[in-house]
Structure formats: structure tokens, C-alpha cells
Design an enzyme around this catalytic site. Structure first.
Site, PDB file in Angstrom:
ATOM      1  N   TRP A 181       0.766  -0.959  -0.454  1.00  0.00           N
ATOM      2  CA  TRP A 181       0.092   0.100  -0.224  1.00  0.00           C
ATOM      3  C   TRP A 181       0.789   0.903   0.311  1.00  0.00           C
ATOM      4  CZ3 TRP A 181      -0.347   3.965   4.488  1.00  0.00           C
ATOM      5  CH2 TRP A 181      -1.107   4.320   3.782  1.00  0.00           C
ATOM      6  N   GLU A 222      -3.677  -3.345  -2.420  1.00  0.00           N
ATOM      7  CA  GLU A 222      -4.158  -2.164  -1.861  1.00  0.00           C
ATOM      8  C   GLU A 222      -4.764  -0.523  -2.303  1.00  0.00           C
ATOM      9  OE1 GLU A 222      -3.867  -1.702   2.565  1.00  0.00           O
ATOM     10  OE2 GLU A 222      -5.683  -0.871   2.753  1.00  0.00           O
ATOM     11  N   LYS A 224      -7.476   2.481  -2.274  1.00  0.00           N
ATOM     12  CA  LYS A 224      -7.496   3.478  -1.035  1.00  0.00           C
ATOM     13  C   LYS A 224      -8.190   4.344  -2.081  1.00  0.00           C
ATOM     14  CE  LYS A 224      -5.670   6.627   2.551  1.00  0.00           C
ATOM     15  NZ  LYS A 224      -5.591   5.886   3.911  1.00  0.00           N
ATOM     16  N   ASP A 255     -10.006  -2.604   1.466  1.00  0.00           N
ATOM     17  CA  ASP A 255     -10.281  -2.311   2.899  1.00  0.00           C
ATOM     18  C   ASP A 255     -11.209  -2.268   3.039  1.00  0.00           C
ATOM     19  OD1 ASP A 255     -10.455  -0.428   4.536  1.00  0.00           O
ATOM     20  OD2 ASP A 255      -8.170  -1.114   5.199  1.00  0.00           O
ATOM     21  N   HIS A 258     -12.003   2.138   2.625  1.00  0.00           N
ATOM     22  CA  HIS A 258     -11.132   2.832   1.733  1.00  0.00           C
ATOM     23  C   HIS A 258     -12.218   3.328  -0.355  1.00  0.00           C
ATOM     24  CE1 HIS A 258      -6.564   1.578   2.740  1.00  0.00           C
ATOM     25  NE2 HIS A 258      -7.664   2.289   3.487  1.00  0.00           N
ATOM     26  N   HIS A 282      -8.875  -5.923   3.680  1.00  0.00           N
ATOM     27  CA  HIS A 282      -8.716  -5.805   5.603  1.00  0.00           C
ATOM     28  C   HIS A 282     -10.645  -5.503   6.212  1.00  0.00           C
ATOM     29  CE1 HIS A 282      -3.950  -3.851   4.825  1.00  0.00           C
ATOM     30  NE2 HIS A 282      -4.332  -4.948   5.593  1.00  0.00           N
ATOM     31  N   ASP A 290     -12.584   7.200   6.172  1.00  0.00           N
ATOM     32  CA  ASP A 290     -10.959   6.400   6.324  1.00  0.00           C
ATOM     33  C   ASP A 290     -10.812   6.140   7.966  1.00  0.00           C
ATOM     34  OD1 ASP A 290      -9.479   3.842   5.835  1.00  0.00           O
ATOM     35  OD2 ASP A 290      -8.005   4.994   5.465  1.00  0.00           O
ATOM     36  N   ASP A 292     -10.504   3.942  10.472  1.00  0.00           N
ATOM     37  CA  ASP A 292      -9.972   3.188  10.832  1.00  0.00           C
ATOM     38  C   ASP A 292     -10.351   2.774  12.806  1.00  0.00           C
ATOM     39  OD1 ASP A 292      -8.627   1.364   9.596  1.00  0.00           O
ATOM     40  OD2 ASP A 292      -7.392   3.756   9.052  1.00  0.00           O
ATOM     41  N   ASP A 322      -7.056  -4.482   9.964  1.00  0.00           N
ATOM     42  CA  ASP A 322      -6.978  -3.519  10.022  1.00  0.00           C
ATOM     43  C   ASP A 322      -7.948  -1.606  10.728  1.00  0.00           C
ATOM     44  OD1 ASP A 322      -4.965  -1.192   9.267  1.00  0.00           O
ATOM     45  OD2 ASP A 322      -5.660  -0.883   6.998  1.00  0.00           O
TER      46      ASP A 322
HETATM   47  C1  RNT Z   1      -3.959   3.557   5.365  1.00  0.00           C
HETATM   48  C2  RNT Z   1      -3.944   0.906   4.780  1.00  0.00           C
HETATM   49  C3  RNT Z   1      -3.338   0.769   5.161  1.00  0.00           C
HETATM   50  C4  RNT Z   1      -2.931   0.604   6.824  1.00  0.00           C
HETATM   51  C5  RNT Z   1      -1.485  -0.656   6.819  1.00  0.00           C
HETATM   52  C6  RNT Z   1      -0.850   0.224   8.721  1.00  0.00           C
HETATM   53  O1  RNT Z   1      -5.063   3.111   4.281  1.00  0.00           O
HETATM   54  O2  RNT Z   1      -5.093   0.540   4.811  1.00  0.00           O
HETATM   55  O3  RNT Z   1      -3.272  -0.995   5.120  1.00  0.00           O
HETATM   56  O4  RNT Z   1      -3.759   0.822   7.032  1.00  0.00           O
HETATM   57  O5  RNT Z   1      -0.780  -0.535   6.187  1.00  0.00           O
HETATM   58 ZN    ZN Z   2      -5.817  -1.159   4.831  1.00  0.00          ZN
END
Ligand code: RNT
Ligand code: ZN
Length: 415
Positions: A181, A222, A224, A255, A258, A282, A290, A292, A322
Site C-alpha cells: 500500500w 491495496e 484507497k 480495505d 477505502h 482489510h 477512513d 480505522d 486494520d
Molecule cells: C491505509 C491502509 C493501510 C494501513 C496499514 C498500516 O489507509 O489501510 O493498510 O492502514 O498498512
Molecule cells: Zn488497510
């Protein structure tokens, strides 16, 4: 406990659900636990403050400050979560000893030997991620940079990570998922959208051109939608990563933080499964962006799990978590998220998928909504409790007593 379980089993059986079969399937389904919840994505290489458009907020005391502390914290979580676990590491968690220090482009398998020892002793697989943020050479673009020296540095880093991933697989006898990523993007309207993406593509091609065993290292990419401070343009967008992954025969990683807020990964998964042999995820919880947040036992997490189960894709979807929350006890955050993804998988395994599929094909949509809604008050909890019990992990919230004890005995003593 057993009596409640037996009764629940009978109730599910009436719907045609084989509970024992479900528990058996859940037991071996691996969830890759991200190491970075334990220390707010800081890592051990001291290369720079968290950057890359991601953010941890909160300053709850007791975060892990070194590898011993992080490993102890992970051990604590492992004791409290049922099922099969893997550990997902970032390159920034390299362990340097005796004053040694190498930059990210020069890391080697030996910098991760302590992690391998840790994993071996606990029969865990390891997954891996190059770290293209929190570093002086990641202040602007990385693999898409116009500066060749910067691109080369990160290409070398990712190649080093391929070798480390292969080392993990060799040592542990299980393939390593290696997720690339990059945070590359721009704050404001670009003057050129094409060239950064072209450079990213060429950098990736160069990374993948070295020899590595494709059975052992499963490379994924990945996508985004945007990052903080990079709201207007994302080099590794969804279209970019999907087309790249497809044409280079690597895996896509989705993810669920994302995408735009009304898009859902649960709906994307079946489309991806028609075109890819394996798909990586993720699992996170985006709150307005985003963000998390800790994964909950919420509708979308359940729906993602249902898609994995009902498309018979438990061996094709590689699930990792994640999230990073620094505002609550970090070990509790891990446990809540890990237990919830396990719960969601169990919930999904206890659905009468055949019945619902047939109802749909026969146009009986009433039956679908009726069953879906009634299932919400089925004695799922009795089966979950039983699963925790046979896995010898605490039942219901009693795990939190352990975490509180650990907080008093260990976390509060950290400076
Ligand atoms: C960031 C991505 C990525 C990170 C990790 C720490 O938006 O989701 O996966 O969160 O690599
Ligand atoms: Zn991620």
C-alpha cells in the site's frame, strides 16, 4: 453451557443449519491480526512520525514501546480470542540489536528472526507489509515519485520485503501475504494524473521482476480513495490496483474504509471472486471517513462474512484486520475487533444459505426478509459462548477482567 448449546443446535437444525459443521469450519479459518494496533502504527525503526494520510487519535496510556512489550501484548490478546490467528507485520517493526540500524531499503530477514521465533513458538503464520510512510523519503510521493532516487529507494525496500516474506513462508511453512500500500496522492487538483500512475505501475513491475517464489509470497495491492492531506488525487486508486493486480497475476486487497461511504465491500466481493482466485481484505470500521475504528459485530461486518461463507470462499478470501485506536485500552481494542470478526464468521456460518438462495431464485423475496430478520434473535450467543469455551478463552465479557488485570500489572507501569 452445554445444555444451552444443545438447545441452540436443535433450533438451528430446524432451519437446516449444521452447527457442528459450522464450528469445524470456523476453527481453521485464519484471521490475520495486525501488529500495529499495539503501538499506534509507530514501529521500531524510528524513521519518522506517522505519516501517509493515516491518523491515530487518542493517548490512552500503556502503548507498547519496544518489541518485547508488543509481543507480550499480542500474547495477551491471543489468550482471549478463539480460533486460528496469524500475525500481520509491517516492515517498520524490524528488530535492530546491538546498536545496529539500517535504512528501509536494506532490511534483511535476520531483522525479523525474533518475530519468526515468536510465531513458531505459537504456531502462527506471518503476513507482511512494506512500510512506505513515516519516513523522510515518504514526505512526498514514493513509488510514483518523479525523483528516480526516491523511487529506487522504495523499489529496493519492497524487494527486500519480498525476500523477508519468503523467509517467513520458509520458516513457518505457510504462505506469507505481502500487501503493498502506498500513500501517494495530492492535496489539490493535479496538473497531471497519468504520469504518477504510470511511474507507480513501472515501479511495481520492477519490484515484481526479481525472483521470488509465488507459492510462498502472495503479493497483493491495496487501493484507497483518499488520505488526510491528499484529498484530491490518489495514485493507487481502485481502478489502478484492480487492473494492475489482474494483469500481473497478483491479488487485489480491499480495505472497507477505502471506498465512498455508500459503497460496501460486501457487495464487491462476489464480483471480485468471479475474476480472481484469491482476494485479500482489510476489515476495519470507517466512521465518516477512513478512520480505522475498532471492528464491531455490525451489519456490514456480518455481510462481508456472509459473502465469504455463502460463496464458498473461505479458502479464497484472506482476511486481515486494520484499525488503530489509541483512545481506549489498546489490548481491549484488539480483542473487541478480533472477537467480532470471529463472531461475524460464526454468524455467517449459521445461516441457511441454500434456503435463501433458492427463495431468491424462486422470486420468494418475502421468505428472505422473514428468515433474515428472525435469524437476528436466534440463540447465536449460546453457540458463540460454547465456541469460546471449547477454545479455552473467556466467555462473554469476562475477557475484559483479564485485560484490566494486565493493565494494572503491566500497562500502567510503562512510562
Ligand atoms: C491505509 C491502509 C493501510 C494501513 C496499514 C498500516 O489507509 O489501510 O493498510 O492502514 O498498512
Ligand atoms: Zn488497510
Amino acid at each position: 453451557m452445554n445444555q444451552r448449546y444443545q438447545e441452540a443446535k436443535t433450533i438451528y437444525k430446524k432451519l437446516g443449519v449444521d452447527v457442528e459443521e459450522a464450528l469445524k469450519k470456523l476453527q481453521t479459518f485464519p484471521i490475520s491480526m495486525h501488529c500495529w494496533q499495539g503501538d499506534d502504527v509507530v514501529g521500531f525503526d524510528g524513521a519518522g512520525a506517522l505519516s501517509g494520510g493515516i491518523q491515530t487519535t487518542g493517548n490512552y496510556p500503556g502503548k507498547a514501546r519496544n518489541y518485547q512489550e508488543l509481543m507480550n501484548d499480542i500474547d495477551e490478546v491471543l489468550k482471549l480470542v478463539p480460533g486460528t490467528k496469524r500475525i500481520n507485520l509491517h516492515a517498520s517493526y524490524a528488530i535492530f540489536e546491538d546498536g545496529e540500524k539500517v535504512d528501509r531499503n536494506a532490511i534483511e530477514p535476520r531483522h525479523f528472526s525474533k518475530w519468526v521465533e515468536f510465531a513458531k513458538a505459537r504456531h502462527l503464520g506471518l503476513d507482511f507489509n512494506p512500510t512506505l510512510f513515516s519516513h523522510p523519503l515518504a514526505e512526498g510521493l514514493t513509488l510514483s515519485s518523479p525523483n528516480k532516487d526516491i523511487r529506487d529507494f522504495w523499489i529496493q525496500h519492497c524487494q527486500a520485503c519480498l525476500r523477508i516474506g519468503e523467509y517467513f513462508a520458509d520458516e513457518l511453512g505457510t504462505p506469507c501475504l505481502m500487501n503493498i500500500w502506498i500513500p501517494d496522492g495530492l492535496k489539490d487538483i493535479p496538473g497531471d494524473r497519468l504520469l504518477p500512475r504510470k511511474r507507480f505501475m513501472e515501479s511495481l513491475d520492477q519490484i515484481l521482476s526479481i525472483h521470488y517464489d509465488k507459492e510462498k509470497v502472495l503479493v497483493c495491492l491495496e487501493s484507497k480513495v483518499f488520505g488526510i492531506g491528499m484529498e484530491s488525487y490518489t495514485v493507487g486508486s481502485s481502478e489502478f490496483t484492480m487492473n494492475y493486480a489482474k494483469t500481473r497475476n497478483i491479488l487485489p486487497l480491499m480495505d472497507n474504509g477505502h471506498y465512498h461511504p455508500t459503497e460496501v465491500v460486501s457487495d464487491k466481493l462476489s464480483a471480485m471472486l468471479l475474476f480472481y482466485d484469491k482476494v485479500a481484505l482489510h476489515v476495519t470500521r470507517p466512521v465518516r471517513w477512513d478512520s480505522d475504528h475498532v471492528v464491531l459485530f455490525d451489519d456490514e461486518t456480518k455481510e462481508i462474512a456472509k459473502e465469504i461463507v455463502r460463496n464458498d470462499a473461505m479458502e479464497r478470501v484472506l482476511v486481515g484486520l486494520d484499525f488503530f485506536d489509541a483512545s481506549i485500552n489498546r489490548i481491549a481494542a484488539w480483542c473487541v475487533g478480533m472477537r467480532n470478526i470471529q463472531k461475524a464468521m460464526l454468524y455467517a456460518l449459521l445461516q441457511p444459505h441454500e434456503m435463501l438462495k433458492n427463495a431468491q431464485d424462486q422470486g420468494d423475496f418475502t421468505q428472505i426478509i422473514v428468515i433474515n430478520e428472525e435469524l437476528k434473535t436466534y440463540p447465536f450467543n449460546d453457540i458463540w459462548d460454547y465456541y469460546c469455551e471449547i477454545n479455552q478463552v473467556p466467555v462473554r465479557e469476562s475477557w475484559y477482567d483479564e485485560v484490566k488485570k494486565y493493565e494494572i500489572e503491566v500497562l500502567t507501569k510503562r512510562g
